[in-house]
Enzyme design. Structure first.
Site, PDB file in Angstrom:
ATOM      1  N   GLY A  11       0.849  -1.192   0.000  1.00  0.00           N
ATOM      2  CA  GLY A  11       0.000   0.000   0.000  1.00  0.00           C
ATOM      3  C   GLY A  11       0.881   1.236   0.000  1.00  0.00           C
ATOM      4  N   ASP A  12       0.246   2.408  -0.097  1.00  0.00           N
ATOM      5  CA  ASP A  12       0.974   3.692  -0.116  1.00  0.00           C
ATOM      6  C   ASP A  12       1.930   3.793  -1.296  1.00  0.00           C
ATOM      7  OD1 ASP A  12      -0.235   4.316   2.373  1.00  0.00           O
ATOM      8  OD2 ASP A  12       1.293   3.118   3.386  1.00  0.00           O
ATOM      9  N   GLU A  13       1.590   3.149  -2.388  1.00  0.00           N
ATOM     10  CA  GLU A  13       2.458   3.189  -3.572  1.00  0.00           C
ATOM     11  C   GLU A  13       2.244   4.463  -4.385  1.00  0.00           C
ATOM     12  OE1 GLU A  13       0.213   0.717  -3.106  1.00  0.00           O
ATOM     13  OE2 GLU A  13       1.259  -1.205  -2.913  1.00  0.00           O
ATOM     14  N   GLY A  14       1.139   5.156  -4.101  1.00  0.00           N
ATOM     15  CA  GLY A  14       0.800   6.342  -4.887  1.00  0.00           C
ATOM     16  C   GLY A  14      -0.362   6.072  -5.824  1.00  0.00           C
ATOM     17  N   LYS A  17      -2.626   9.192  -6.519  1.00  0.00           N
ATOM     18  CA  LYS A  17      -2.132  10.136  -7.523  1.00  0.00           C
ATOM     19  C   LYS A  17      -2.377   9.614  -8.945  1.00  0.00           C
ATOM     20  CE  LYS A  17       1.457  11.218 -10.353  1.00  0.00           C
ATOM     21  NZ  LYS A  17       2.646  12.031 -10.253  1.00  0.00           N
ATOM     22  N   ASN A  37      -9.719   2.742   6.656  1.00  0.00           N
ATOM     23  CA  ASN A  37      -8.524   2.420   7.434  1.00  0.00           C
ATOM     24  C   ASN A  37      -7.239   2.886   6.773  1.00  0.00           C
ATOM     25  OD1 ASN A  37      -9.233   0.499   5.520  1.00  0.00           O
ATOM     26  ND2 ASN A  37      -8.091  -1.134   6.503  1.00  0.00           N
ATOM     27  N   HIS A  40      -5.551   7.833   0.818  1.00  0.00           N
ATOM     28  CA  HIS A  40      -4.826   8.245  -0.373  1.00  0.00           C
ATOM     29  C   HIS A  40      -4.539   9.724  -0.226  1.00  0.00           C
ATOM     30  CE1 HIS A  40      -5.855   4.630  -2.511  1.00  0.00           C
ATOM     31  NE2 HIS A  40      -7.108   4.797  -2.181  1.00  0.00           N
ATOM     32  N   THR A  41      -3.331  10.116  -0.526  1.00  0.00           N
ATOM     33  CA  THR A  41      -3.028  11.539  -0.452  1.00  0.00           C
ATOM     34  C   THR A  41      -3.004  12.095  -1.862  1.00  0.00           C
ATOM     35  OG1 THR A  41      -1.643  10.929   1.383  1.00  0.00           O
ATOM     36  CG2 THR A  41      -1.454  13.193   0.610  1.00  0.00           C
ATOM     37  N   THR A 127      -5.607  -0.262  12.373  1.00  0.00           N
ATOM     38  CA  THR A 127      -5.834   1.181  12.477  1.00  0.00           C
ATOM     39  C   THR A 127      -7.057   1.468  13.349  1.00  0.00           C
ATOM     40  OG1 THR A 127      -7.163   1.171  10.483  1.00  0.00           O
ATOM     41  CG2 THR A 127      -4.830   1.699  10.216  1.00  0.00           C
ATOM     42  N   ARG A 304       1.248   7.488  11.611  1.00  0.00           N
ATOM     43  CA  ARG A 304       2.340   6.633  12.097  1.00  0.00           C
ATOM     44  C   ARG A 304       3.513   6.674  11.127  1.00  0.00           C
ATOM     45  NH1 ARG A 304      -0.466   0.784  13.223  1.00  0.00           N
ATOM     46  NH2 ARG A 304      -1.423   1.213  11.228  1.00  0.00           N
TER      47      ARG A 304
HETATM   48  P1  GDP Z   1      -1.819   5.406  -2.028  1.00  0.00           P
HETATM   49  O1  GDP Z   1      -2.528   4.939  -0.802  1.00  0.00           O
HETATM   50  O2  GDP Z   1      -1.271   4.278  -2.831  1.00  0.00           O
HETATM   51  O3  GDP Z   1      -2.631   6.332  -2.846  1.00  0.00           O
HETATM   52  O4  GDP Z   1      -0.528   6.203  -1.536  1.00  0.00           O
HETATM   53  P2  GDP Z   1      -0.422   7.380  -0.450  1.00  0.00           P
HETATM   54  O5  GDP Z   1      -1.259   8.494  -0.855  1.00  0.00           O
HETATM   55  O6  GDP Z   1      -0.571   6.869   0.921  1.00  0.00           O
HETATM   56  O7  GDP Z   1       1.132   7.693  -0.537  1.00  0.00           O
HETATM   57  C1  GDP Z   1       1.702   8.219  -1.600  1.00  0.00           C
HETATM   58  C2  GDP Z   1       2.373   9.527  -1.185  1.00  0.00           C
HETATM   59  O8  GDP Z   1       3.341   9.823  -2.110  1.00  0.00           O
HETATM   60  C3  GDP Z   1       1.434  10.721  -1.194  1.00  0.00           C
HETATM   61  O9  GDP Z   1       1.858  11.653  -0.237  1.00  0.00           O
HETATM   62  C4  GDP Z   1       1.595  11.273  -2.611  1.00  0.00           C
HETATM   63  O10 GDP Z   1       1.307  12.652  -2.717  1.00  0.00           O
HETATM   64  C5  GDP Z   1       3.027  11.009  -2.828  1.00  0.00           C
HETATM   65  N1  GDP Z   1       3.407  10.703  -4.205  1.00  0.00           N
HETATM   66  C6  GDP Z   1       2.753   9.983  -5.141  1.00  0.00           C
HETATM   67  N2  GDP Z   1       3.520   9.854  -6.238  1.00  0.00           N
HETATM   68  C7  GDP Z   1       4.685  10.501  -5.971  1.00  0.00           C
HETATM   69  C8  GDP Z   1       5.887  10.715  -6.709  1.00  0.00           C
HETATM   70  O11 GDP Z   1       6.068  10.238  -7.821  1.00  0.00           O
HETATM   71  N3  GDP Z   1       6.867  11.421  -6.087  1.00  0.00           N
HETATM   72  C9  GDP Z   1       6.735  11.931  -4.824  1.00  0.00           C
HETATM   73  N4  GDP Z   1       7.737  12.618  -4.303  1.00  0.00           N
HETATM   74  N5  GDP Z   1       5.621  11.755  -4.104  1.00  0.00           N
HETATM   75  C10 GDP Z   1       4.609  11.044  -4.677  1.00  0.00           C
END
Ligand code: GDP
Length: 427
Positions: A11-14, A17, A37, A40-41, A127, A304
């Site tokens: 998870g948290d791979e992006g 975005k 839980n 996504h940012t 969580t 965390r």
């Molecule tokens: P998700 O749950 O897979 O959507 O991932 P998250 O949102 O938890 O984590 C991804 C984080 O990396 C976020 O803070 C995004 O804004 C950031 N992010 C996504 N792609 C990139 C990238 O290519 N470069 C950088 N520096 N940050 C990125």
């Protein structure tokens, strides 16, 4: 056409975005599993947002955002989330909620908290959003569908039935107060008011949308390694994180999923307990954590600090295979620009034997990483738009990762923004 956007790792791979970016050309974006839980940012013109339940396409006017039947729906959190984005000036999104989605009950959250307390040091690192108790009840057939809010008599009757068993556990296992049926019923009536305008027969809606040739995205939460069947069991989540489950959790024919974009992170991060072969510690980890993601690698829901590690080609290859990847989006590559050398985990040594196949959990716990070290590129790659313009060592890192995982990297993300993307034609 249906495209799934899913994670290969923890998870948290992006994914958020990438979904937000692909949503520009989509009509419908669906969340098909998981709950509030994880998060996504997303960074866009309106600001920075942490979404937990809403799909990442809510920032466009042309899209419909759907909460599929596979989701663990926390109704008050969904409404807080809608408010948090409209408060920042985002136009009210078009949202549909499946009448078959099940509701995270107030007591699910309590059971999650009590169980973590009971397990103390042996906990799963939940969580505490009620997700595991929610899915347990769903499959024990004592969950509540959104549709059930609309028959008050049956709802009350079922609530009385279900709470009998829950109260025994509350009293005797956890020493906590019993569930107040009247209070819970009233809460559910509040939930009904909140959700009513959005309730929809989602599979019928999608069937029609497909006939009309609409572009549909399925947005996954977490990644392959957290899948309850194919992940690092039991350090997994409670619903399937795989693209295949998108068909079920949204109500779509499986053959309609034509493209599976698996998001792979250029280094590793994980939250919660469990084996993490390429994990790094100390100052090395702190620096990567500080520089990682967009403003550091800290959980979007819990804050965390995430556990950090080098790119794990063994786990990523498996993660992509089990998703049925057609395209890889390789993300957060810009973060690695500070390193002189970059270790990549290319094998696991288990009982003296090296393998590049991802093993089951008992073996995984014994695995030691085998690294190959690649030279760094020592510069900032943000802003670069063309693959050829990337520094040579950076391209070598990408091509090395691609060869090891065995799936085409067609997108490279070099920053958190929508426009920070390099498309690559490899076919
Ligand atoms: P998700 O749950 O897979 O959507 O991932 P998250 O949102 O938890 O984590 C991804 C984080 O990396 C976020 O803070 C995004 O804004 C950031 N992010 C996504 N792609 C990139 C990238 O290519 N470069 C950088 N520096 N940050 C990125």
């Amino acid at each position: 056409m249906v495209t799934a956007i899913v994670g290969a790792n923890w998870g948290d791979e992006g994914k958020g975005k990438i979904t937000d970016m692909l949503a520009e050309k989509a009509d419908i974006i669906i969340r098909f599993q998981g709950g509030a839980n994880a998060g996504h940012t997303i960074v866009n013109n309106y600001g920075k947002f942490a979404l937990h339940t809403l799909p990442s396409g809510v920032f466009y006017n042309h899209t419909t955002s759907i909460i599929g039947n596979g989701v663990a729906l926390n109704i008050p959190l969904l409404f807080q989330e809608i408010k948090s984005i409209t408060d920042k000036g985002v136009p009210a999104p078009k949202i549909l909620v499946s009448d078959r989605a099940q509701i995270v009950m107030p007591y699910h959250v309590l059971f999650d908290v009590y169980e973590e307390e009971r397990l103390a040091g042996k906990s799963f690192g939940s969580t505490k959003s009620g997700i595991a108790p929610f899915y347990s009840d769903k499959y024990a057939k004592i969950g509540f569908q959104v549709s059930e809010l609309f028959d008050e008599e049956l709802l009350r009757e079922k609530l009385e039935r279900v709470t009998v068993q829950k109260n025994v556990l509350l009293e005797h296992l956890y020493n906590k107060p019993a569930i107040d049926i009247e209070e819970t019923f009233n809460t559910l009536m509040e939930y009904k008011k909140m959700v009513e305008p959005y309730v929809c027969d989602v599979s019928a809606y999608l069937w029609k949308a497909l006939k009309e040739g609409k572009n549909i995205l399925l947005e996954g939460q977490l990644g392959s390694l957290k899948d309850p069947d194919h992940g690092i069991y039991p350090m997994v989540t409670s619903s399937s994180t795989l693209a295949a489950y998108g068909a079920i959790g949204a109500g779509l024919p499986p053959y309609e999923i034509k493209k599976i974009v698996t998001v792979v992170k250029a280094y590793s991060s994980a939250v919660g307990a469990g084996a993490f072969v390429s994990e790094i510690f100390g100052e090395e980890a702190d620096e990567l954590r500080r520089r990682g993601g967009d403003g550091g690698e800290y959980g979007a829901t819990t804050g965390r600090p995430r556990r950090m590690g080098w790119f794990d080609a063994v786990a990523s290859k498996y993660g992509c295979r089990i998703q049925g990847t057609t395209d890889v989006a390789f993300t957060v590559l810009d973060v690695l620009g500070y390193l002189d050398e970059i270790p990549v985990c290319v094998g696991y040594e288990i009982d003296g034997v090296v393998t590049d196949e991802f093993p089951t959990t008992t073996k995984l716990e014994k695995a030691k990483p085998v690294y190959e070290v690649l030279p760094g590129w020592k510069c900032d790659i943000r802003g670069i738009k063309k693959y050829e313009d990337l520094p040579e060592n950076c391209r070598k890192y990408i091509e090395f990762a691609e060869e090891k995982i065995g799936f085409p990297i067609t997108m490279i993300s070099n920053g958190p923004g929508r426009e920070d993307i390099i498309y690559r034609d490899v076919r």
